[in-house]
Scaffold this motif. Structure first.
Motif, short mmCIF file in Angstrom:
data_model
loop_
_atom_site.label_atom_id
_atom_site.label_comp_id
_atom_site.label_asym_id
_atom_site.label_seq_id
_atom_site.Cartn_x
_atom_site.Cartn_y
_atom_site.Cartn_z
N GLU A 23 21.59 -12.14 -28.34
CA GLU A 23 21.20 -10.73 -28.15
C GLU A 23 20.21 -10.30 -29.22
OE1 GLU A 23 20.72 -7.20 -26.38
OE2 GLU A 23 21.93 -8.84 -25.57
N SER A 24 20.38 -10.79 -30.46
CA SER A 24 19.45 -10.41 -31.53
C SER A 24 18.05 -10.98 -31.28
CB SER A 24 19.98 -10.87 -32.89
OG SER A 24 20.02 -12.27 -32.96
N PHE A 34 16.71 -11.46 -28.23
CA PHE A 34 16.13 -10.59 -27.20
C PHE A 34 15.68 -9.26 -27.80
CE2 PHE A 34 18.75 -12.90 -23.82
CZ PHE A 34 17.66 -13.63 -23.40
N GLU A 35 16.50 -8.72 -28.68
CA GLU A 35 16.16 -7.45 -29.32
C GLU A 35 14.90 -7.58 -30.17
OE1 GLU A 35 16.43 -3.64 -29.23
OE2 GLU A 35 17.93 -4.88 -28.24
N SER A 36 14.77 -8.68 -30.91
CA SER A 36 13.58 -8.91 -31.73
C SER A 36 12.33 -9.01 -30.87
CB SER A 36 13.72 -10.20 -32.54
OG SER A 36 14.79 -10.10 -33.43
N ARG A 63 11.98 -7.83 -27.81
CA ARG A 63 11.79 -6.54 -27.15
C ARG A 63 11.07 -5.55 -28.06
NH1 ARG A 63 17.16 -5.21 -25.60
NH2 ARG A 63 16.99 -6.86 -24.09
N GLU A 64 11.31 -5.63 -29.36
CA GLU A 64 10.72 -4.71 -30.33
C GLU A 64 9.38 -5.22 -30.88
OE1 GLU A 64 13.71 -3.99 -33.26
OE2 GLU A 64 15.05 -3.04 -31.81
#
Length: 159
Positions: free
Chosen positions: A2-3, A5-7, A9-10
């Motif tokens: 998840e981290s 994907f979050e990285s 995504r940002e």
């Protein structure tokens, strides 16, 4: 996971599109996997589809351009049983539908890269293969991207 994907995504848009581009270069992932993956992560649909199409197209055109060298290397390397079955399916598809069929139906079985190679080995001209593989890459990537966009849009309406 998840981290990661979050990285991504940002990350800045160019970096996001670069990731999609790199994924689409890989045989069997190609544009029709890269575009929906990017869209599902949250990247903007149209630039994502363009990046995925371009990456996939460039890697397939590399196969077309380097056909002579790839053919010699393929001839010198023993095939696995799985590879032989895939090649046989590809040849049957080519014999039945020609280059257009390999470009448009082939991704369901073996992907654009092998489809381009099979078309060339079967005697089709590089220009004809390049034309139909371009059409195939665009059709598959745009369709997959549009379906992913519709799915994301539908999911956002439900929640």
């Amino acid at each position: 996971m998840e981290s990661i994907f979050e990285s991504v995504r940002e990350a800045p848009l160019l970096m996001q599109l670069g990731v999609v581009f790199l994924i689409s270069l890989v045989p069997f992932l190609e544009g029709y996997v890269a575009a929906p993956a990017g869209i599902f992560i949250g990247f903007p649909a149209i630039p994502t589809i363009v990046a995925a199409s371009l990456g996939n197209w460039l890697s397939v055109m590399a196969v077309v351009a380097l056909y002579g060298k790839l053919r010699k290397r393929k001839r010198d390397k023993p095939e696995s049983e799985r590879s032989k079955k895939r090649m046989e399916k590809a040849r049957k598809l080519f014999n039945k539908y020609g280059v257009p069929g390999v470009a448009l139906i082939g991704p369901l079985v073996f992907g654009h890269h092998i489809g381009a190679f099979i078309s060339l080995v079967s005697g089709a001209s590089r220009q004809y293969v390049a034309l139909w593989m371009t059409i195939g890459v665009l059709v598959w990537t745009i369709a997959a991207g549009a379906l992913a966009t519709a799915g994301v849009d539908l999911a956002s309406r439900v929640h």
